[in-house]
Design a protein around this motif. Structure first.
Motif, PDB file in Angstrom:
ATOM      1  N   TYR A  77      82.968  -7.068  67.927  1.00  0.00           N
ATOM      2  CA  TYR A  77      81.878  -6.075  68.004  1.00  0.00           C
ATOM      3  C   TYR A  77      80.835  -6.482  69.054  1.00  0.00           C
TER       4      TYR A  77
ATOM      5  N   GLU B 288      78.202 -17.433  63.118  1.00  0.00           N
ATOM      6  CA  GLU B 288      79.560 -17.556  62.589  1.00  0.00           C
ATOM      7  C   GLU B 288      79.832 -19.019  62.206  1.00  0.00           C
ATOM      8  N   PRO B 289      79.921 -19.304  60.904  1.00  0.00           N
ATOM      9  CA  PRO B 289      80.124 -20.700  60.493  1.00  0.00           C
ATOM     10  C   PRO B 289      81.576 -21.190  60.559  1.00  0.00           C
TER      11      PRO B 289
ATOM     12  N   GLY C 162      77.989 -13.080  60.849  1.00  0.00           N
ATOM     13  CA  GLY C 162      79.404 -13.139  60.477  1.00  0.00           C
ATOM     14  C   GLY C 162      80.232 -12.409  61.515  1.00  0.00           C
TER      15      GLY C 162
ATOM     16  N   LYS D  68      90.253 -10.073  63.651  1.00  0.00           N
ATOM     17  CA  LYS D  68      89.524  -8.942  64.246  1.00  0.00           C
ATOM     18  C   LYS D  68      90.018  -8.660  65.660  1.00  0.00           C
TER      19      LYS D  68
ATOM     20  N   ARG E 215      77.795 -12.747  49.091  1.00  0.00           N
ATOM     21  CA  ARG E 215      76.558 -13.480  48.771  1.00  0.00           C
ATOM     22  C   ARG E 215      76.303 -13.440  47.267  1.00  0.00           C
TER      23      ARG E 215
ATOM     24  N   MET F 231      77.893  -6.997  58.666  1.00  0.00           N
ATOM     25  CA  MET F 231      79.079  -6.213  58.271  1.00  0.00           C
ATOM     26  C   MET F 231      80.097  -7.145  57.598  1.00  0.00           C
ATOM     27  N   GLY F 232      80.537  -6.731  56.417  1.00  0.00           N
ATOM     28  CA  GLY F 232      81.549  -7.514  55.693  1.00  0.00           C
ATOM     29  C   GLY F 232      81.001  -8.808  55.131  1.00  0.00           C
ATOM     30  N   ILE F 233      79.732  -8.857  54.823  1.00  0.00           N
ATOM     31  CA  ILE F 233      79.093 -10.111  54.390  1.00  0.00           C
ATOM     32  C   ILE F 233      78.475 -10.009  53.004  1.00  0.00           C
TER      33      ILE F 233
ATOM     34  N   GLY G 141      75.162 -19.604  59.592  1.00  0.00           N
ATOM     35  CA  GLY G 141      75.449 -18.567  58.608  1.00  0.00           C
ATOM     36  C   GLY G 141      74.210 -17.730  58.386  1.00  0.00           C
ATOM     37  N   VAL G 142      74.350 -16.755  57.517  1.00  0.00           N
ATOM     38  CA  VAL G 142      73.225 -15.894  57.184  1.00  0.00           C
ATOM     39  C   VAL G 142      72.070 -16.744  56.632  1.00  0.00           C
ATOM     40  N   GLU G 143      72.406 -17.895  56.075  1.00  0.00           N
ATOM     41  CA  GLU G 143      71.384 -18.780  55.504  1.00  0.00           C
ATOM     42  C   GLU G 143      70.506 -19.423  56.575  1.00  0.00           C
TER      43      GLU G 143
ATOM     44  N   LYS H 264      86.104   0.692  62.642  1.00  0.00           N
ATOM     45  CA  LYS H 264      84.753   0.457  62.112  1.00  0.00           C
ATOM     46  C   LYS H 264      83.717   0.791  63.185  1.00  0.00           C
TER      47      LYS H 264
HETATM   48  C1  LIG Z   1      84.861 -10.167  56.108  1.00  0.00           C
HETATM   49  S1  LIG Z   1      84.542 -10.997  57.632  1.00  0.00           S
HETATM   50  C2  LIG Z   1      83.598  -9.765  58.497  1.00  0.00           C
HETATM   51  C3  LIG Z   1      83.693  -9.921  59.978  1.00  0.00           C
HETATM   52  C4  LIG Z   1      82.985  -8.820  60.791  1.00  0.00           C
HETATM   53  N1  LIG Z   1      81.541  -8.883  60.624  1.00  0.00           N
HETATM   54  C5  LIG Z   1      83.497  -7.459  60.439  1.00  0.00           C
HETATM   55  O1  LIG Z   1      82.756  -6.667  59.855  1.00  0.00           O
HETATM   56  O2  LIG Z   1      84.644  -7.148  60.741  1.00  0.00           O
HETATM   57  C6  LIG Z   1      83.312 -12.182  57.165  1.00  0.00           C
HETATM   58  C7  LIG Z   1      82.891 -13.118  58.296  1.00  0.00           C
HETATM   59  O3  LIG Z   1      81.736 -13.858  57.876  1.00  0.00           O
HETATM   60  C8  LIG Z   1      81.919 -15.215  58.192  1.00  0.00           C
HETATM   61  N2  LIG Z   1      81.098 -16.003  57.241  1.00  0.00           N
HETATM   62  C9  LIG Z   1      81.505 -16.848  56.252  1.00  0.00           C
HETATM   63  N3  LIG Z   1      80.435 -17.397  55.643  1.00  0.00           N
HETATM   64  C10 LIG Z   1      79.323 -16.884  56.253  1.00  0.00           C
HETATM   65  C11 LIG Z   1      77.921 -17.087  56.104  1.00  0.00           C
HETATM   66  N4  LIG Z   1      77.452 -17.918  55.184  1.00  0.00           N
HETATM   67  N5  LIG Z   1      77.091 -16.420  56.912  1.00  0.00           N
HETATM   68  C12 LIG Z   1      77.567 -15.567  57.861  1.00  0.00           C
HETATM   69  N6  LIG Z   1      78.869 -15.344  58.058  1.00  0.00           N
HETATM   70  C13 LIG Z   1      79.746 -15.992  57.270  1.00  0.00           C
HETATM   71  C14 LIG Z   1      83.408 -15.432  58.056  1.00  0.00           C
HETATM   72  O4  LIG Z   1      83.837 -16.598  58.732  1.00  0.00           O
HETATM   73  C15 LIG Z   1      83.941 -14.150  58.654  1.00  0.00           C
HETATM   74  O5  LIG Z   1      84.039 -14.224  60.054  1.00  0.00           O
END
Ligand SMILES: C[S@@+](CC[C@H](N)C(=O)[O-])C[C@H]1O[C@@H](n2cnc3c(N)ncnc32)[C@H](O)[C@@H]1O
Length: 319
Positions: free
Chosen positions: A132, A148-149, A126, A87, A198, A192-194, A175-177, A106
């Motif tokens: 951002y 961020e994990p 994430g 990023k 799931r 975003m991107g998460i 993480g989101v958890e 984005k």
């Molecule tokens: C596709 S990237 C999206 C990054 C950013 N949010 C964006 O939109 O550009 C996914 C990100 O989520 C992180 N991630 C992985 N497992 C996650 C979890 N369980 N909860 C939250 N984030 C996680 C990844 O390490 C990565 O940085």
């Protein structure tokens, strides 16, 4: 009632982390996997910058004239230890860190619908290296917490903010958890991107809903399959070569998920096809990128034969 409920959110945040700092202890170990990123992080933190600009596409941390040529070389060497850079882009003491994703694109798509963030508590789920989060600072939030994990991204953010020293930005190896540690805490939450990563996306949206304060705003961005139907693709193994992808919804399907999770005022404000202008190989990310994930002869189909991804952006409220 738990006394934490009476604390202002920033204090509450410290309190929550004190009661469960297992992750911090884990990452502070002197093991190769952590030292690989902690060492360059600590080296970069020795260069606090005077000039910071988060208003432009390239997040600027430091000017060329703030360091000597030797220092600049040392900074570049340490920045490169965080490769692949996903990023960005960032300009660090005159070094152009051109990441795989043109993340400013984005940001430009969502900037017009951003809610008031002044004095607000924000979460970025994430958050990766925090691109951002840096772009949020001109809006003067009280606190932005990045979840961020990934140890690589965690230390990359710590390195960048060690130089940029934005006091209202913080990151944790969560993480989101871990959202259940934050009931009704956030005024604004970016996810975003998460959601396609799931296995239970509606459950995830319910947890997000619970972590928002009444009146709070969700900014949700996701991969999507094109079309108006109310369906989600469930790939056999990978989607556009990405493992760990579960449900890839249409925009309408995503709207339905949000409504079922309790959100109101659901507004899909942008949908566009993904492209290799936005995600591509660079000098700072030398592996395969988007062009390798789709059919060479037909950009509407992934290498697996699935519809190629759109990206969708939705704003939704918790009443
Ligand atoms: C596709 S990237 C999206 C990054 C950013 N949010 C964006 O939109 O550009 C996914 C990100 O989520 C992180 N991630 C992985 N497992 C996650 C979890 N369980 N909860 C939250 N984030 C996680 C990844 O390490 C990565 O940085």
């Amino acid at each position: 009632m738990n006394y934490i409920d009476h604390l202002p959110i920033s204090a509450k945040y410290d309190e929550i982390l004190k009661t469960d700092n297992t992750l911090q202890k884990w990452v502070n170990q002197d093991k190769k996997g952590f030292l690989r990123y902690r060492t360059p992080c600590e080296a970069l933190q020795q260069f606090p910058a005077s000039k910071i600009n988060c208003n432009d596409d390239w997040v600027q941390i430091g000017n060329t004239d703030e360091v000597t040529r030797e220092e600049q070389q040392k900074i570049e060497f340490n920045l490169r230890q965080f490769m692949p850079w996903r990023k960005g882009p960032f300009s660090v003491y005159g070094i152009s860190v051109d990441s795989e994703w043109q993340s400013q694109r984005k940001w430009q798509r969502l900037v017009d619908v951003l809610p008031d963030m002044k004095g607000k508590i924000v979460a970025d789920i994430g958050c990766s290296n925090g691109y951002y989060m840096f772009r949020m600072t001109p809006y003067e939030p009280e606190l932005v917490i990045g979840f961020e994990p990934s140890v690589q991204h965690y230390y990359c953010f710590k390195a960048l903010n060690g130089m940029a020293r934005q006091d209202n930005l913080d990151i944790n190896l969560m993480g989101v958890e871990h959202l259940n540690l934050f009931p009704e805490c956030f005024d604004v939450l970016f996810c975003m991107g998460i959601i396609y990563h799931r296995s239970s996306p509606v459950e995830c949206l319910r947890e997000i809903y619970s972590s928002l304060r009444p009146g709070g705003t969700l900014i949700l961005e996701s991969q999507a399959i094109p079309g108006e139907s109310e369906m989600a693709l469930f790939p056999k193994k990978t989607y556009a070569k990405v493992p760990g992808t579960y449900f890839v919804p249409t925009g309408n399907c995503l709207i339905n998920w949000l409504a079922r999770a309790g959100f109101t005022d659901i507004n899909l404000f942008c949908q566009h096809p993904m492209s290799s202008i936005e995600q591509r190989q660079t000098d700072w990310m030398t592996f395969e990128s988007y062009a390798d994930f789709i059919q060479p002869q037909d950009s509407t189909i992934t290498v697996e034969g699935y519809p190629a991804p759109d990206r969708v952006f939705i704003k939704a409220l918790k009443k």
